[in-house]
Structure formats: structure tokens, C-alpha cells
Design a protein around this motif. Structure first.
Motif: not given
Length: 297
Positions: A25-28, A50-54, A110-115
Motif C-alpha cells: 500500500l502507498d502509505p507504507v 509487497y505487490d498485492m495489486y500488481d 506509524a499511526a499516520v501511515a496506518r490511518r
């Protein structure tokens, strides 16, 4: 921040630095790109993490340190940076005395990326994650074993398991359908004092439907949750996204409640995910709960 791959969920349960979010995911990805140093410990950096969405493999990082006991894993991606052959636990034990205790804002990042990750998910996925987390609130020591089905895909994107081994599934690697129920029975045998939830779809369960009999035979401490959306909805959605006419994605499903009862299991039907955690808590095991959900493509 510490990013947890799918099979590492729960290793740092509840810790302010844990980031139980898919690195696809982009935030991570953004967080890792902005970091001065990235430690990759015992991870093969495989596609389903690491590449769920191809969208392409995780971009290279100029300061990547990889630690793995298998030297072939270290060379598979062709990464630059430092590569250390060894046990990840032993590496961390050796590293710990050299770490500064000074706070660097990791918990906030970490909190910002998760949100941001949660905000980027569809309402349906957020609802499914809430259902899974609700099960753990109702049954804190539950082991949830997943198949390749929508709530499992949602949880693999964002879910903080309450402890190591409390969340594992087949929606990685080859994504073998039918895995959840027999694996859940195995988990119940291995951890007889813990309740186990098999989270499967109406298509996936039909690959191992007879294992309901095995659950009954050994009086397994297992609740089978059937996410029943009348077909392989995730596959159908992928076909439609690629402008492919859906074929073979609506297999006929039996009456799961009737079959479970015929095997001697407690069984019930629910309309949607609301109330699932309470039902998991109150229904004697072994059991089956057929969750009827609308089709959302």
C-alpha cells in the motif's frame, strides 16, 4: 515503525511502533521511501506481501539492510545495500545494545501511515476488518485461520492480530482454496485450549466441505464462518477490472447450514457481518455460521 508482513502479524501486537499494514500500500511504501534506513528481517519480499495489486515490486532503497538465513533469498531481487546471512533473532539480539533509546517520532509516523492506509480502503473492506477485529474483542484468544476470501484479503491489507500465530491464511503464495477449515482443525488440535475460527468463502469451503465431518468427529473447538457472496467475487472483480467477461465465477452453493447440521454441528445463518462476533462467542463449537452478504463488484 515496524511493518508486519502477513505471517508476522501479532509479533508486536499493540505496540505503538507496530504497523500491521501491507507494504504494497502507498502509505507504507511512502514511509519506507522517506526512511533513512530500512531493515528487512527474514522476509523474502514476496509478491503477495509487497505487490498485492500488481503495481510493481517494492522500489529499491539506497540504505536497505537485508538479514536472512538463506543466502539465495538475499540475491533473488538483486538489491544493492548490505546483505547479512544469519538468523534474524540473533541479529536483533546483537543490534539491541547499540540502539539509542531516544524517541524519533516513530510511533506518530506509524499511526499516520496506518490511518492513511485505512482511509484508502473501500467501505466494504473497512467493514470486514471491523468484523475480524470484533471477533478478537469478543474472543481475545481466538486463532483466525483464513482461506482466499474477501475478508481475508481485507485483513491482509490492515489487521493487528492480538498475538503471534493468531492470524494466518492461504491468501498468500498459491492461494489454495479450501485451506481454512482443515488448517483450523489442525490449529485446534495443536492449541486445544484456544477457540479457532475458520474464515472461508462459499466457493472455497466447497473444496474441503467434508472436513465439517472431521470437525464433528473430534469435537473440534472450531467455528467455520462462511462469507457467502454467491461466487468467487474477488476473481470476478479482477476479471471486470481487466475488461474480461467473467466466466466460472458463480459456482452453485449448497445449503451450508443444512449440511453442517447433518454432520451434527451447531449452525445458523446471518444476514451480513453485523452481530458476527457475538454469535461466534455464544454459539457452541464445533459450529458453522453462514454469513449472507450482498454482491459488491
Amino acid at each position: 515503525p515496524v511493518v508486519s508482513t502477513i505471517n508476522a502479524r501479532g509479533v508486536m501486537a499493540g505496540h505503538p511502533l507496530t504497523l500491521p499494514v501491507s507494504p504494497s500500500l502507498d502509505p507504507v511504501r511512502d514511509l519506507m521511501a522517506r526512511s533513512a534506513l530500512v531493515l528487512a528481517l527474514g522476509t523474502e519480499m514476496g509478491r503477495t506481501d509487497y505487490d498485492m495489486y500488481d503495481r510493481g515490486a517494492l522500489p529499491p532503497h539506497p540504505n536497505l539492510v537485508r538479514v536472512d538465513i538463506d543466502p539465495e533469498q538475499l540475491t533473488a531481487r538483486g538489491d544493492s545495500g548490505l546483505q547479512i546471512i544469519g538468523d534474524a533473532g540473533a541479529f536483533l539480539d546483537a543490534l539491541r545494545p547499540h540502539l539509542s533509546p531516544e524517541a524519533r517520532g516513530g510511533a506518530a509516523r506509524a499511526a499516520v501511515a496506518r490511518r492513511r492506509a485505512m482511509d484508502g480502503l473501500s467501505p466494504a473492506y473497512r467493514q470486514q476488518i471491523e468484523m475480524i477485529e470484533g471477533i478478537w474483542r469478543a474472543v481475545p484468544d481466538a486463532i483466525i485461520v483464513g482461506d482466499s476470501t474477501q475478508p481475508v484479503y481485507a485483513g491482509n491489507l490492515v489487521i493487528d492480530a492480538p498475538g503471534p500465530g493468531a492470524w494466518f491464511n492461504s491468501a498468500t503464495g498459491y492461494g489454495t482454496l479450501g485451506y481454512a477449515l482443515p488448517a483450523a482443525i489442525g490449529a485446534a488440535i495443536g492449541a486445544p485450549d484456544r477457540p479457532v475460527v475458520a474464515l472461508t468463502g462459499d466457493g472455497g469451503l466447497q473444496f474441503s466441505l467434508s472436513e465439517l465431518g472431521s470437525a464433528a468427529d473430534i469435537d473440534a473447538n472450531v467455528t467455520t464462518l462462511v462469507w457467502n457472496n454467491a461466487g468467487y467475487q474477488e476473481i470476478e472483480a479482477a476479471m471486470l477490472a481487466d475488461d474480461v467477461t467473467p466466466v466460472g465465477v458463480t459456482p452453485s452453493a449448497p445449503d451450508f447450514v443444512a449440511i453442517a447440521r447433518a454432520y451434527g454441528l451447531h449452525a445458523d445463518r446471518l444476514d451480513g457481518p453485523r452481530g458476527v462476533p457475538e454469535k461466534v462467542l455464544s454459539t457452541p463449537r464445533p459450529a458453522l455460521l453462514d454469513i449472507r452478504v450482498s454482491k459488491e463488484i
